[in-house]
Scaffold this motif. Sequence first.
Motif, PDB file in Angstrom:
ATOM      1  N   PHE A 288       2.735  12.644  29.574  1.00  0.00           N
ATOM      2  CA  PHE A 288       3.263  13.124  28.337  1.00  0.00           C
ATOM      3  C   PHE A 288       3.170  12.233  27.217  1.00  0.00           C
ATOM      4  O   PHE A 288       2.929  12.925  26.149  1.00  0.00           O
ATOM      5  N   THR A 289       2.983  11.000  27.305  1.00  0.00           N
ATOM      6  CA  THR A 289       2.733  10.137  26.391  1.00  0.00           C
ATOM      7  C   THR A 289       1.377  10.546  25.480  1.00  0.00           C
ATOM      8  O   THR A 289       1.328  10.495  24.303  1.00  0.00           O
ATOM      9  N   ARG A 290       0.333  10.609  26.409  1.00  0.00           N
ATOM     10  CA  ARG A 290      -0.956  10.829  25.596  1.00  0.00           C
ATOM     11  C   ARG A 290      -0.903  12.041  25.048  1.00  0.00           C
ATOM     12  O   ARG A 290      -1.624  12.292  24.159  1.00  0.00           O
ATOM     13  N   ASN A 291      -0.316  13.313  25.771  1.00  0.00           N
ATOM     14  CA  ASN A 291      -0.239  14.437  24.764  1.00  0.00           C
ATOM     15  C   ASN A 291       0.323  14.417  23.581  1.00  0.00           C
ATOM     16  O   ASN A 291       0.249  15.116  22.718  1.00  0.00           O
ATOM     17  N   GLU A 292       1.485  13.787  23.601  1.00  0.00           N
ATOM     18  CA  GLU A 292       2.373  13.542  22.315  1.00  0.00           C
ATOM     19  C   GLU A 292       1.454  12.613  21.271  1.00  0.00           C
ATOM     20  O   GLU A 292       1.461  13.159  20.215  1.00  0.00           O
ATOM     21  N   GLY A 293       0.400  11.642  21.777  1.00  0.00           N
ATOM     22  CA  GLY A 293      -0.560  11.130  20.933  1.00  0.00           C
ATOM     23  C   GLY A 293      -1.543  12.213  20.396  1.00  0.00           C
ATOM     24  O   GLY A 293      -1.812  12.255  19.317  1.00  0.00           O
ATOM     25  N   LEU A 294      -1.940  13.260  21.138  1.00  0.00           N
ATOM     26  CA  LEU A 294      -2.810  14.138  20.714  1.00  0.00           C
ATOM     27  C   LEU A 294      -1.984  15.145  19.670  1.00  0.00           C
ATOM     28  O   LEU A 294      -2.737  15.664  18.760  1.00  0.00           O
ATOM     29  N   ARG A 295      -0.783  15.259  19.883  1.00  0.00           N
ATOM     30  CA  ARG A 295      -0.023  16.266  18.958  1.00  0.00           C
ATOM     31  C   ARG A 295       0.174  15.298  17.558  1.00  0.00           C
ATOM     32  O   ARG A 295       0.000  15.859  16.475  1.00  0.00           O
ATOM     33  N   GLU A 296       0.467  13.879  17.535  1.00  0.00           N
ATOM     34  CA  GLU A 296       0.466  13.317  16.378  1.00  0.00           C
ATOM     35  C   GLU A 296      -0.525  12.775  15.520  1.00  0.00           C
ATOM     36  O   GLU A 296      -0.557  12.398  14.505  1.00  0.00           O
ATOM     37  N   ALA A 297      -1.734  12.649  16.258  1.00  0.00           N
ATOM     38  CA  ALA A 297      -2.863  12.031  15.760  1.00  0.00           C
ATOM     39  C   ALA A 297      -3.432  12.888  14.283  1.00  0.00           C
ATOM     40  O   ALA A 297      -3.261  14.065  14.268  1.00  0.00           O
TER      41      ALA A 297
ATOM     42  N   ILE B 136       1.114   3.730  18.606  1.00  0.00           N
ATOM     43  CA  ILE B 136       1.727   3.043  19.756  1.00  0.00           C
ATOM     44  C   ILE B 136       3.041   3.824  20.317  1.00  0.00           C
ATOM     45  O   ILE B 136       3.864   4.030  19.619  1.00  0.00           O
ATOM     46  N   ILE B 137       2.801   4.287  21.625  1.00  0.00           N
ATOM     47  CA  ILE B 137       3.991   5.152  21.990  1.00  0.00           C
ATOM     48  C   ILE B 137       4.782   4.281  23.034  1.00  0.00           C
ATOM     49  O   ILE B 137       4.048   3.941  24.188  1.00  0.00           O
ATOM     50  N   ASP B 138       5.899   3.600  22.740  1.00  0.00           N
ATOM     51  CA  ASP B 138       6.707   3.042  23.773  1.00  0.00           C
ATOM     52  C   ASP B 138       7.468   3.896  24.708  1.00  0.00           C
ATOM     53  O   ASP B 138       8.196   4.748  24.128  1.00  0.00           O
ATOM     54  N   ASP B 139       6.852   4.067  25.792  1.00  0.00           N
ATOM     55  CA  ASP B 139       7.597   5.225  26.837  1.00  0.00           C
ATOM     56  C   ASP B 139       8.828   4.473  27.650  1.00  0.00           C
ATOM     57  O   ASP B 139       8.642   4.430  28.883  1.00  0.00           O
TER      58      ASP B 139
ATOM     59  N   SER C 149      -8.223   8.026  15.651  1.00  0.00           N
ATOM     60  CA  SER C 149      -6.939   7.688  16.104  1.00  0.00           C
ATOM     61  C   SER C 149      -7.141   7.111  17.184  1.00  0.00           C
ATOM     62  O   SER C 149      -7.598   7.587  18.291  1.00  0.00           O
ATOM     63  N   ILE C 150      -6.202   5.838  17.392  1.00  0.00           N
ATOM     64  CA  ILE C 150      -6.149   5.208  18.834  1.00  0.00           C
ATOM     65  C   ILE C 150      -4.824   5.296  19.346  1.00  0.00           C
ATOM     66  O   ILE C 150      -3.912   5.118  18.470  1.00  0.00           O
ATOM     67  N   ILE C 151      -4.674   5.865  20.395  1.00  0.00           N
ATOM     68  CA  ILE C 151      -3.537   6.005  21.110  1.00  0.00           C
ATOM     69  C   ILE C 151      -3.320   4.982  22.194  1.00  0.00           C
ATOM     70  O   ILE C 151      -3.963   4.791  23.142  1.00  0.00           O
ATOM     71  N   PHE C 152      -2.254   4.351  22.295  1.00  0.00           N
ATOM     72  CA  PHE C 152      -1.815   3.067  23.134  1.00  0.00           C
ATOM     73  C   PHE C 152      -0.562   3.724  23.901  1.00  0.00           C
ATOM     74  O   PHE C 152       0.698   3.431  23.291  1.00  0.00           O
ATOM     75  N   PRO C 153      -0.576   4.189  25.020  1.00  0.00           N
ATOM     76  CA  PRO C 153       0.797   4.593  25.797  1.00  0.00           C
ATOM     77  C   PRO C 153       1.146   3.191  26.504  1.00  0.00           C
ATOM     78  O   PRO C 153       0.489   2.393  27.118  1.00  0.00           O
ATOM     79  N   SER C 154       2.419   2.956  25.894  1.00  0.00           N
ATOM     80  CA  SER C 154       2.936   1.528  26.593  1.00  0.00           C
ATOM     81  C   SER C 154       4.095   1.629  27.077  1.00  0.00           C
ATOM     82  O   SER C 154       5.070   2.066  26.742  1.00  0.00           O
ATOM     83  N   TYR C 155       4.246   1.227  28.303  1.00  0.00           N
ATOM     84  CA  TYR C 155       5.400   0.998  29.432  1.00  0.00           C
ATOM     85  C   TYR C 155       5.551  -0.339  29.773  1.00  0.00           C
ATOM     86  O   TYR C 155       4.652  -0.683  30.568  1.00  0.00           O
TER      87      TYR C 155
END
Length: 261
Positions: A75-84, A39-42, A8-14
């Motif tokens: 917050f964004t990376r933690n959301e990635g942790l939950r969604e992965a 991809i998490i568009d923050d 699972s690759i997490i891209f926090p993106s702002y």
Amino acid sequence: MDSDIRFSIIFPSYNEEDHLEQGIEAVLHQSYGNFELIIIDDGSQDKTGQIGEHYSSLHKDVRLIRHAKNMGRSFTRNEGLREASGDYILFLDPDDTMEPDLLKRVNEALRHEHYDVVSFSYSEQFLTSKGQLILQMPHPMPSRRITEDQMLYEAVREMELGGFIGHVWDKAYRLDFLRQAKIQFPHEIQIEGALFDIEVMKHKPSMITIPDELYHCRNFADGNRIGKFLPNYLPLHRRVIEEVYQLWLDWGLRDELSLEV
């Protein structure tokens, strides 16, 4: 069994419209294909969300999550942790670059044992605002398989001195390990990655290191990492040093090297 490992690759993106497409393409062109890209568009105010929507509509393994407002990197990376949903998770930055064999090499390193953490060599690139390379600094690390406490202590001391503790984009973490240990990113701007990594090491993970330079951290003159004055720079980094030193004390490492750190 090897090909069953899913990443699972997490891209926090702002506001990453200038770099996001290149980052997504680097992932899609990996030589190892068992992955999901989240991809998490923050709360971006540019075309970041549109770019993410375009790729998520074309590729089943690309997901887009959008925030109505900016929530911050932790917050964004933690959301990635939950969604992965993968076996291993990587927290990468869309404005950096990676070698096309990054996932393949990590997968190969896990062929015989599923370590809690896989760390790999990287380089730092310093560029002008237009992308012209000014300086490149390699950060090599030797190959290790770390399964005992004393081996971990020695490796982490060397990694701290070599610039490997404090970043999360130079590692793949076993997702179940993070979840069972309840490790998340603290809401500490600028040092959240360092505090996350220190927390990981407190749980004494098994670890394997890859000497190959697989990731390239890019620092743009007008970007987030350089070119901006941080009035609280010294207090923040004092906090990191204190946390590292406390880790040494907890491990009973009262020697000259721990004092140097």
